[in-house]
Design a protein around this motif. Structure first.
Motif, PDB file in Angstrom:
ATOM      1  N   ARG A  55       0.822  -1.213   0.000  1.00  0.00           N
ATOM      2  CA  ARG A  55       0.000   0.000   0.000  1.00  0.00           C
ATOM      3  C   ARG A  55       0.852   1.256   0.000  1.00  0.00           C
ATOM      4  NH1 ARG A  55      -3.344  -2.599   3.501  1.00  0.00           N
ATOM      5  NH2 ARG A  55      -2.432  -1.505   5.268  1.00  0.00           N
ATOM      6  N   VAL A  56       1.895   1.250   0.840  1.00  0.00           N
ATOM      7  CA  VAL A  56       2.770   2.422   0.911  1.00  0.00           C
ATOM      8  C   VAL A  56       3.440   2.646  -0.447  1.00  0.00           C
ATOM      9  CG1 VAL A  56       4.849   3.404   1.957  1.00  0.00           C
ATOM     10  CG2 VAL A  56       3.187   2.213   3.393  1.00  0.00           C
ATOM     11  N   VAL A  63       3.480   9.668  -6.733  1.00  0.00           N
ATOM     12  CA  VAL A  63       2.576  10.584  -6.046  1.00  0.00           C
ATOM     13  C   VAL A  63       3.007  12.016  -6.371  1.00  0.00           C
ATOM     14  CG1 VAL A  63       3.828  10.934  -3.876  1.00  0.00           C
ATOM     15  CG2 VAL A  63       1.349  10.862  -3.864  1.00  0.00           C
ATOM     16  N   GLU A  64       2.035  12.886  -6.424  1.00  0.00           N
ATOM     17  CA  GLU A  64       2.367  14.278  -6.654  1.00  0.00           C
ATOM     18  C   GLU A  64       2.970  14.847  -5.381  1.00  0.00           C
ATOM     19  OE1 GLU A  64      -0.296  17.590  -8.170  1.00  0.00           O
ATOM     20  OE2 GLU A  64      -0.978  15.819  -9.284  1.00  0.00           O
ATOM     21  N   VAL A  65       4.152  15.388  -5.500  1.00  0.00           N
ATOM     22  CA  VAL A  65       4.823  15.876  -4.294  1.00  0.00           C
ATOM     23  C   VAL A  65       4.226  17.226  -3.890  1.00  0.00           C
ATOM     24  CG1 VAL A  65       7.020  16.591  -3.292  1.00  0.00           C
ATOM     25  CG2 VAL A  65       6.940  14.649  -4.857  1.00  0.00           C
ATOM     26  N   LEU A  66       3.777  17.281  -2.647  1.00  0.00           N
ATOM     27  CA  LEU A  66       3.233  18.543  -2.139  1.00  0.00           C
ATOM     28  C   LEU A  66       4.355  19.572  -2.099  1.00  0.00           C
ATOM     29  CD1 LEU A  66       1.226  17.205   0.935  1.00  0.00           C
ATOM     30  CD2 LEU A  66       0.272  18.067  -1.198  1.00  0.00           C
ATOM     31  N   GLN A  73      10.144  13.499   2.769  1.00  0.00           N
ATOM     32  CA  GLN A  73       9.104  13.763   3.781  1.00  0.00           C
ATOM     33  C   GLN A  73       7.766  13.199   3.336  1.00  0.00           C
ATOM     34  OE1 GLN A  73       9.607  18.014   3.830  1.00  0.00           O
ATOM     35  NE2 GLN A  73      10.473  18.019   5.888  1.00  0.00           N
ATOM     36  N   GLN A  74       7.563  13.281   2.013  1.00  0.00           N
ATOM     37  CA  GLN A  74       6.300  12.778   1.465  1.00  0.00           C
ATOM     38  C   GLN A  74       6.165  11.274   1.720  1.00  0.00           C
ATOM     39  OE1 GLN A  74       4.388  14.999  -0.355  1.00  0.00           O
ATOM     40  NE2 GLN A  74       2.811  13.654  -1.152  1.00  0.00           N
ATOM     41  N   VAL A  75       7.258  10.553   1.526  1.00  0.00           N
ATOM     42  CA  VAL A  75       7.212   9.105   1.770  1.00  0.00           C
ATOM     43  C   VAL A  75       6.934   8.836   3.249  1.00  0.00           C
ATOM     44  CG1 VAL A  75       8.490   6.932   1.694  1.00  0.00           C
ATOM     45  CG2 VAL A  75       8.768   8.594  -0.148  1.00  0.00           C
ATOM     46  N   LYS A  77       5.348  10.683   5.261  1.00  0.00           N
ATOM     47  CA  LYS A  77       3.949  11.013   5.527  1.00  0.00           C
ATOM     48  C   LYS A  77       3.041   9.844   5.120  1.00  0.00           C
ATOM     49  CE  LYS A  77       0.431  14.522   4.650  1.00  0.00           C
ATOM     50  NZ  LYS A  77      -0.577  13.505   4.368  1.00  0.00           N
ATOM     51  N   VAL A  78       3.341   9.271   3.955  1.00  0.00           N
ATOM     52  CA  VAL A  78       2.540   8.123   3.502  1.00  0.00           C
ATOM     53  C   VAL A  78       2.660   6.965   4.494  1.00  0.00           C
ATOM     54  CG1 VAL A  78       2.269   6.379   1.694  1.00  0.00           C
ATOM     55  CG2 VAL A  78       2.667   8.765   1.066  1.00  0.00           C
ATOM     56  N   VAL A  79       3.896   6.703   4.948  1.00  0.00           N
ATOM     57  CA  VAL A  79       4.103   5.617   5.916  1.00  0.00           C
ATOM     58  C   VAL A  79       3.313   5.908   7.197  1.00  0.00           C
ATOM     59  CG1 VAL A  79       5.794   4.456   7.391  1.00  0.00           C
ATOM     60  CG2 VAL A  79       6.374   4.963   5.020  1.00  0.00           C
ATOM     61  N   HIS A  80       3.386   7.146   7.639  1.00  0.00           N
ATOM     62  CA  HIS A  80       2.662   7.543   8.860  1.00  0.00           C
ATOM     63  C   HIS A  80       1.151   7.349   8.701  1.00  0.00           C
ATOM     64  CE1 HIS A  80       0.774  10.227  11.806  1.00  0.00           C
ATOM     65  NE2 HIS A  80       1.844  10.023  12.546  1.00  0.00           N
ATOM     66  N   ASP A  81       0.615   7.824   7.577  1.00  0.00           N
ATOM     67  CA  ASP A  81      -0.828   7.694   7.328  1.00  0.00           C
ATOM     68  C   ASP A  81      -1.259   6.233   7.276  1.00  0.00           C
ATOM     69  OD1 ASP A  81      -0.914  10.385   7.154  1.00  0.00           O
ATOM     70  OD2 ASP A  81      -1.273  10.498   4.987  1.00  0.00           O
ATOM     71  N   GLU A  82      -0.477   5.443   6.550  1.00  0.00           N
ATOM     72  CA  GLU A  82      -0.845   4.026   6.398  1.00  0.00           C
ATOM     73  C   GLU A  82      -0.742   3.281   7.724  1.00  0.00           C
ATOM     74  OE1 GLU A  82      -2.265   2.335   4.047  1.00  0.00           O
ATOM     75  OE2 GLU A  82      -2.335   3.988   2.619  1.00  0.00           O
ATOM     76  N   MET A  83       0.251   3.660   8.531  1.00  0.00           N
ATOM     77  CA  MET A  83       0.417   3.027   9.831  1.00  0.00           C
ATOM     78  C   MET A  83      -0.773   3.375  10.732  1.00  0.00           C
ATOM     79  SD  MET A  83       4.056   3.072  11.739  1.00  0.00           S
ATOM     80  CE  MET A  83       5.174   1.884  11.032  1.00  0.00           C
TER      81      MET A  83
END
Ligand code: GDP
Length: 296
Positions: A55-56, A63-66, A73-75, A77-83
């Motif tokens: 999923r990560v 992904v579109e980088v903010l 940092q974007q990666v 953030k994705v890891v944090h959200d998925e966790m």
């Protein structure tokens, strides 16, 4: 300290990503391989790790980088959200009865921290202005009733007991009548535990459940036992239908596997965590805070 090893490893992995201007698919793949290893070492369920990493990866690549974040940092953030999602997303509360008393049934193996957690939970409810009653239904371990009574005295919370000669269903039923009479809006039923799951224990718990129809069945498991805790949760859930889990001993040197796997494997959320032996050491479980803690 819990999660120390995992947090350290993940930070090391992210440090490599932070140094880069742009992240390629290869970078993500490499980072994911390391994250996979770190999670497996932390005793997270194999299938959970596999799905998580996929999923990560799916979300992180392309992904579109903010603008406000670097790709690294974007990666993260994705890891944090998925966790956070893995652990249930948002905080899960206790089901309360529309007509009091709310009945909370505590189940779990011996030594998991069931009796202590019953007291801690009663204390939390009392602090919220409720009038909890503790109910002693563990009639097999002679010290269990006494232990609950001592907890009740320390917390100034009444304990309903009929000794160890009555059967637990009758005790629980009598306790409900008593709670109604005495104006207790909530009762916490401490049931028997065993060293291992056996059929007699499960039948007894099913019997109590059928007879008192608890609003909430909480399983207490010891985080130190890692994937065993998750297996115990699966078995209890299959027989009893849990509403949630209390994960104890997170103050210890646990690797984190149980915290990350329970919801994904059983579908049932962790609702509270035990953070020490003291009676104030029980906290509501917040998946996002736990993710932050794990990611260091
Ligand atoms: P039960 O057999 O499941 O009722 O377990 P107990 O409530 O008697 O707890 C077993 C032991 O674990 C006791 O020594 C408790 O003080 C300890 N314990 C319970 N919860 C926690 C926790 O969150 N952290 C720590 N460090 N010890 C705990």
């Amino acid at each position: 300290m819990a999660f120390e090893g995992l947090a350290e490893k993940l930070q090391g992995i992210f440090k490599n990503l932070r140094g880069k201007g742009k992240i390629s698919e290869k970078d993500v793949t490499e980072a994911m391989r390391e994250i996979r290893m770190a999670l497996l070492e932390a005793d997270v369920n194999y299938k959970v790790v596999k799905d998580f990493v996929n999923r990560v990866k799916e979300r992180a690549v392309g992904v579109e980088v903010l603008e406000s974040l670097t790709p690294g940092q974007q990666v993260i953030k994705v890891v944090h959200d998925e966790m956070t999602q893995l652990m249930g997303g948002t905080q899960s509360k206790i089901n309360l009865a529309s007509k009091p008393p709310t009945i909370v049934m505590m189940v779990g193996l011996q030594g998991s921290g069931k009796t202590t957690s019953s007291g801690k939970l009663a204390r939390l409810f009392k602090k919220q202005g409720r009038r909890p009653l503790l109910v002693a239904c563990d009639i097999y371990r002679p010290a269990a009733i006494k232990q609950l009574q001592v907890l009740g005295e320390q917390l100034e919370i009444p304990v309903f007991s009929m000794g160890d000669k009555q059967n637990p269903v009758d005790i629980a039923k009598a306790a409900r009548a008593y709670a109604e009479n005495q104006g207790h809006d909530l009762m916490i039923v401490d049931t028997a535990g065993r060293l291992h799951i056996d059929d007699a224990l499960m039948s007894e718990l099913e019997n109590i459940k059928t007879n008192i129809r608890p609003h909430e069945i909480l399983l207490v498991v010891d985080a130190m036992t890692g994937q065993d805790a998750v297996n115990v949760a699966e078995t209890f859930n299959a027989r009893l239908g849990l509403d949630g889990v209390i994960l104890t001993k997170l103050d210890g040197d646990t690797r984190g596997g149980a915290a990350l796997s329970v919801k994904a494997v059983t579908g049932k959320p962790i609702k509270f965590v035990g953070m020490g032996e003291k009676l104030d050491a029980l906290e509501p479980f917040y998946p996002d805070r736990m993710a932050s803690r794990i990611l260091g």
